[in-house]
Motif scaffolding. Sequence first.
Motif, PDB file in Angstrom:
ATOM      1  N   ILE A  59     -20.668  78.452  58.230  1.00  0.00           N
ATOM      2  CA  ILE A  59     -21.047  79.858  58.402  1.00  0.00           C
ATOM      3  C   ILE A  59     -20.488  80.343  59.744  1.00  0.00           C
ATOM      4  O   ILE A  59     -20.564  79.637  60.747  1.00  0.00           O
ATOM      5  CB  ILE A  59     -22.580  80.026  58.367  1.00  0.00           C
ATOM      6  N   GLY A  60     -19.905  81.530  59.732  1.00  0.00           N
ATOM      7  CA  GLY A  60     -19.314  82.090  60.937  1.00  0.00           C
ATOM      8  C   GLY A  60     -17.867  81.684  61.150  1.00  0.00           C
ATOM      9  O   GLY A  60     -17.257  82.038  62.154  1.00  0.00           O
ATOM     10  N   ALA A  86      -7.708  84.226  35.301  1.00  0.00           N
ATOM     11  CA  ALA A  86      -6.643  84.437  36.279  1.00  0.00           C
ATOM     12  C   ALA A  86      -7.039  85.507  37.287  1.00  0.00           C
ATOM     13  O   ALA A  86      -7.550  86.561  36.917  1.00  0.00           O
ATOM     14  CB  ALA A  86      -5.361  84.854  35.562  1.00  0.00           C
ATOM     15  N   THR A  87      -6.817  85.207  38.558  1.00  0.00           N
ATOM     16  CA  THR A  87      -7.048  86.169  39.626  1.00  0.00           C
ATOM     17  C   THR A  87      -5.780  86.253  40.462  1.00  0.00           C
ATOM     18  O   THR A  87      -5.322  85.240  40.997  1.00  0.00           O
ATOM     19  CB  THR A  87      -8.236  85.740  40.526  1.00  0.00           C
ATOM     20  N   GLU A  88      -5.216  87.438  40.548  1.00  0.00           N
ATOM     21  CA  GLU A  88      -3.994  87.638  41.327  1.00  0.00           C
ATOM     22  C   GLU A  88      -4.332  87.834  42.801  1.00  0.00           C
ATOM     23  O   GLU A  88      -5.272  88.544  43.146  1.00  0.00           O
ATOM     24  CB  GLU A  88      -3.237  88.878  40.821  1.00  0.00           C
ATOM     25  N   ASN A  89      -3.531  87.200  43.664  1.00  0.00           N
ATOM     26  CA  ASN A  89      -3.618  87.402  45.119  1.00  0.00           C
ATOM     27  C   ASN A  89      -5.052  87.278  45.636  1.00  0.00           C
ATOM     28  O   ASN A  89      -5.540  88.147  46.361  1.00  0.00           O
ATOM     29  CB  ASN A  89      -3.009  88.756  45.497  1.00  0.00           C
ATOM     30  N   LEU A  90      -5.716  86.181  45.287  1.00  0.00           N
ATOM     31  CA  LEU A  90      -7.115  85.956  45.647  1.00  0.00           C
ATOM     32  C   LEU A  90      -7.313  86.035  47.157  1.00  0.00           C
ATOM     33  O   LEU A  90      -6.652  85.344  47.914  1.00  0.00           O
ATOM     34  CB  LEU A  90      -7.578  84.595  45.126  1.00  0.00           C
ATOM     35  N   ARG A  91      -8.194  86.925  47.569  1.00  0.00           N
ATOM     36  CA  ARG A  91      -8.515  87.144  48.985  1.00  0.00           C
ATOM     37  C   ARG A  91      -7.272  87.410  49.835  1.00  0.00           C
ATOM     38  O   ARG A  91      -7.181  86.984  50.980  1.00  0.00           O
ATOM     39  CB  ARG A  91      -9.324  85.980  49.542  1.00  0.00           C
ATOM     40  N   GLY A  92      -6.292  88.085  49.236  1.00  0.00           N
ATOM     41  CA  GLY A  92      -5.066  88.420  49.959  1.00  0.00           C
ATOM     42  C   GLY A  92      -4.013  87.327  49.940  1.00  0.00           C
ATOM     43  O   GLY A  92      -3.006  87.417  50.635  1.00  0.00           O
ATOM     44  N   GLY A 101      -6.064  83.584  50.315  1.00  0.00           N
ATOM     45  CA  GLY A 101      -5.937  84.178  51.641  1.00  0.00           C
ATOM     46  C   GLY A 101      -7.079  83.824  52.575  1.00  0.00           C
ATOM     47  O   GLY A 101      -8.169  83.427  52.146  1.00  0.00           O
ATOM     48  N   LYS A 102      -6.830  83.982  53.854  1.00  0.00           N
ATOM     49  CA  LYS A 102      -7.844  83.700  54.881  1.00  0.00           C
ATOM     50  C   LYS A 102      -9.047  84.623  54.669  1.00  0.00           C
ATOM     51  O   LYS A 102      -8.892  85.813  54.487  1.00  0.00           O
ATOM     52  CB  LYS A 102      -7.267  83.902  56.273  1.00  0.00           C
ATOM     53  N   HIS A 103     -10.233  84.034  54.663  1.00  0.00           N
ATOM     54  CA  HIS A 103     -11.458  84.804  54.470  1.00  0.00           C
ATOM     55  C   HIS A 103     -12.585  84.206  55.298  1.00  0.00           C
ATOM     56  O   HIS A 103     -12.577  83.030  55.634  1.00  0.00           O
ATOM     57  CB  HIS A 103     -11.838  84.885  52.983  1.00  0.00           C
ATOM     58  N   PHE A 104     -13.550  85.041  55.637  1.00  0.00           N
ATOM     59  CA  PHE A 104     -14.650  84.724  56.543  1.00  0.00           C
ATOM     60  C   PHE A 104     -15.918  84.416  55.748  1.00  0.00           C
ATOM     61  O   PHE A 104     -16.177  85.051  54.727  1.00  0.00           O
ATOM     62  CB  PHE A 104     -14.890  85.930  57.466  1.00  0.00           C
ATOM     63  N   ASN A 150     -22.540  81.823  53.813  1.00  0.00           N
ATOM     64  CA  ASN A 150     -22.513  80.541  53.106  1.00  0.00           C
ATOM     65  C   ASN A 150     -21.528  79.588  53.764  1.00  0.00           C
ATOM     66  O   ASN A 150     -20.656  80.001  54.512  1.00  0.00           O
ATOM     67  CB  ASN A 150     -22.153  80.734  51.629  1.00  0.00           C
ATOM     68  N   GLU A 151     -21.729  78.307  53.466  1.00  0.00           N
ATOM     69  CA  GLU A 151     -20.761  77.282  53.833  1.00  0.00           C
ATOM     70  C   GLU A 151     -20.035  76.915  52.546  1.00  0.00           C
ATOM     71  O   GLU A 151     -20.599  76.997  51.454  1.00  0.00           O
ATOM     72  CB  GLU A 151     -21.458  76.064  54.428  1.00  0.00           C
TER      73      GLU A 151
END
Length: 103
Positions: free
Chosen positions: A80-81, A11-17, A47-50, A54-55
Amino acid sequence: MKILDALKMEATENLRGGVGTVYCSDDFKVGNVVISCMRLGPGVSIGKHFHDDNEEVYIVLEGGSATINGCLRRMDICRIGSSHDCKNETDEEIILLSIKIFN
């Protein structure tokens, strides 16, 4: 037995916000490719992440479609990007396959 029943999920809480708890499998690594599965309950999001090195491909294996970058889909590629997010806006759990390809 479903495949996910055999995988160890953490379990991971609030993954990437994001919101809620995402259950993630251990990564399976082959060369420059990393594969994992994720379970997202109703209303849960990543959450939104950059992606700068990697693709990533998201494929919904079970359940309804996911809302990825504001669009309802069953598959998405983040180059990527670029950045992306993912939300389960259905009333059922979704199983998401993540495939990351590193340069």
